[in-house]
Design a protein around this motif. Sequence first.
Motif, mmCIF file in Angstrom:
data_model
loop_
_atom_site.group_PDB
_atom_site.id
_atom_site.type_symbol
_atom_site.label_atom_id
_atom_site.label_comp_id
_atom_site.label_asym_id
_atom_site.label_seq_id
_atom_site.Cartn_x
_atom_site.Cartn_y
_atom_site.Cartn_z
ATOM 1 N N LYS A 179 26.539 46.168 33.535
ATOM 2 C CA LYS A 179 26.331 45.058 34.471
ATOM 3 C C LYS A 179 27.320 45.107 35.626
ATOM 4 O O LYS A 179 27.050 44.580 36.703
ATOM 5 C CB LYS A 179 26.478 43.705 33.743
ATOM 6 C CG LYS A 179 25.424 43.433 32.689
ATOM 7 C CD LYS A 179 25.363 41.959 32.312
ATOM 8 C CE LYS A 179 26.645 41.436 31.716
ATOM 9 N NZ LYS A 179 26.883 41.933 30.337
ATOM 10 N N ASN A 180 28.474 45.753 35.401
ATOM 11 C CA ASN A 180 29.476 45.861 36.469
ATOM 12 C C ASN A 180 28.979 46.676 37.661
ATOM 13 O O ASN A 180 29.533 46.576 38.762
ATOM 14 C CB ASN A 180 30.768 46.484 35.931
ATOM 15 C CG ASN A 180 31.445 45.617 34.880
ATOM 16 O OD1 ASN A 180 31.305 44.394 34.888
ATOM 17 N ND2 ASN A 180 32.175 46.236 33.976
ATOM 18 N N ILE A 212 24.716 38.178 35.390
ATOM 19 C CA ILE A 212 25.235 38.955 36.516
ATOM 20 C C ILE A 212 25.445 38.025 37.711
ATOM 21 O O ILE A 212 24.496 37.413 38.196
ATOM 22 C CB ILE A 212 24.271 40.092 36.890
ATOM 23 C CG1 ILE A 212 24.097 41.052 35.699
ATOM 24 C CG2 ILE A 212 24.771 40.846 38.117
ATOM 25 C CD1 ILE A 212 23.049 42.122 35.908
ATOM 26 N N CYS A 237 20.173 47.433 33.155
ATOM 27 C CA CYS A 237 21.575 47.154 33.508
ATOM 28 C C CYS A 237 22.142 46.085 32.579
ATOM 29 O O CYS A 237 22.071 44.887 32.871
ATOM 30 C CB CYS A 237 21.614 46.686 34.967
ATOM 31 S SG CYS A 237 23.251 46.372 35.582
ATOM 32 N N ILE A 278 26.410 46.184 39.389
ATOM 33 C CA ILE A 278 25.813 45.359 40.441
ATOM 34 C C ILE A 278 26.869 44.917 41.448
ATOM 35 O O ILE A 278 26.684 45.051 42.668
ATOM 36 C CB ILE A 278 25.088 44.146 39.825
ATOM 37 C CG1 ILE A 278 24.036 44.623 38.804
ATOM 38 C CG2 ILE A 278 24.435 43.317 40.922
ATOM 39 C CD1 ILE A 278 23.017 45.591 39.346
ATOM 40 N N TYR A 284 20.787 39.924 32.160
ATOM 41 C CA TYR A 284 20.615 39.908 33.615
ATOM 42 C C TYR A 284 21.060 38.566 34.213
ATOM 43 O O TYR A 284 21.619 38.512 35.307
ATOM 44 C CB TYR A 284 19.151 40.148 34.000
ATOM 45 C CG TYR A 284 18.614 41.531 33.666
ATOM 46 C CD1 TYR A 284 19.458 42.607 33.409
ATOM 47 C CD2 TYR A 284 17.235 41.749 33.597
ATOM 48 C CE1 TYR A 284 18.960 43.852 33.105
ATOM 49 C CE2 TYR A 284 16.728 43.009 33.291
ATOM 50 C CZ TYR A 284 17.591 44.051 33.044
ATOM 51 O OH TYR A 284 17.092 45.288 32.745
#
Length: 565
Positions: free
Chosen positions: A14-15, A54, A9, A17, A51
């Motif tokens: 990443k969006n 996020i 991701c 999540i 990561y």
Amino acid sequence: MRNIIVVECISTGKNYIGDIVNRGYNPVVLHLKDSDTEDGEKFGEHVLEEYKMIPYEFDMIYEKDTFEETLEEVQKFNPLLVVPGNERGVILATRLSYELGLLGNSIENLDAMTLKNEMHNRLAERGLRSIKGKVIHSLDEALEFYDEENLKEVVIKPTYSAGSASVRICLNRDEMIDSIKHLFDKVNYYGDKIDELLVQERINGVEYIVNTVTHKGTHRVTLVWKYNKVRTSEGAIVYDSCETVNELSLGEAEMVEYAYKVADALEIQYGPVHGEYMIDEKGPVLIEVNCRPCGGGMPADFLDLISGQHETDSILDSYLKPKCFFDELKKNYKLYSHGTLKFFITPKNMIVRSSPIVNIEKKLKAFHESTLINTTYNDMFFQKTEDLNTAAGYAFLVHKEKSAVDHDLNFLRDVERHAFSLILSDDATFPELKDDDTYLSEIKPMINKIERHGTGLFITDQFGDDLDIYQVGYEKINDVNGNFDFIIINLNKSLIDKNEAEKVKIIMDAILKVKNGGLIFVPKNTYQLTSSGRKGIEALVKVLDYKIELPPHYINDVIIASRGT
């Protein structure tokens, strides 16, 4: 709570999540193994850093040594969906979805979905326009193909990669030979050693992105973008900018129809297709497809301002909320704002100490966000830009008026071209400082010539007892009340130990002290002590919407600017 697994991701992915959390599900990130190379390890470190950015909590699991072990680990979470958050996640996400009986695409189409040669073979099989090409494992194979097909300009790329990494445009046979020799010693975007290359006939045209989402084989466009790329002297392709297509121009509707046919040829049933296309005199043709979210690390709120939706949310709708999918399908393609990504192109390998642009770009009317977030760096290495992965960073511009976006984009291009140290600075060495008396003797004639302009402010490192003007050191600039008819900036020894970002802030604070209609004077003794020089200070003038004035005959080596009313 049901789990949704995102395989690797990163970037715009990443969006996912936040979207998963906001829908009441639990996000789980499946981290992939690194390639067994130095570059592969670096890519893995990059993924882990992504990561950390996020702003939501999520569970984390890791790819195992075998697919069966990874499947067993994933089964523990009883996932509702498994989706790829990056190109490298497409294969595993598709295989896991198939084995778990989840919504997804057929594993029989994986080669056509992921390998740049096979996607064109599939198009040719289905009678769609494709690009002539051949996978080669040696220079001799490339030369044989080049001569047999009577080619002139070609494109060389890895069969599996991303972000224009190791892609070369070759304008003749000799350039192709040099590029192939060079690339067989390189790695792809993920750090995998390149052992085969795709040689394709070059298509000359305008390049686009068509992003679609699909539900049960029905496709819907989310956004259309137009690229502006440039070719380096080595033949590498680097991104300059990418702008939204808010209204279709000639030939672009046909390209969208062709994009639907491409998705049909790949037998896409669910999820995204990030397709890159070229339009030339023959019409549209596919460059490549990527069955995952569009790249560029685009923030969700940036995309929402443009179209009232962002891609990862629309992708989840295509799986989980068919009513929302079809409601959007019924609407006309309408964008609320114009959006552009400016990719910063680093001209050389650099050890960077500061990034002044972090403060400057906030003055732009269309500025939304930037991936460059620090004004100060601790001697960080930035590589010369060769592809998307080696861009110095991005600026996201958005505004309801296209003219505002274009104005800011052109400003950033000018800075990149003429004053790159305002973006990233290695804080080069500067001329030796003069003594205070010399600086004063050089600046006094200017003060005498311009004091007729009214009440002035002399921001200086050298103070004169016989000067009839308000004098202040740089550290007192923000303590000065009121604005002035003119300002003279005479800073030298106070700048010499500052990094470029600090110098820019000092000079911008000084410039802001002038009245509407007032004048600013910055002599060479000041601007030559900045890495960006005269053009850099002129850029600060422009970003504040001030005007660079025509220099009169009697004043030399001085930037003269005025603040508009």
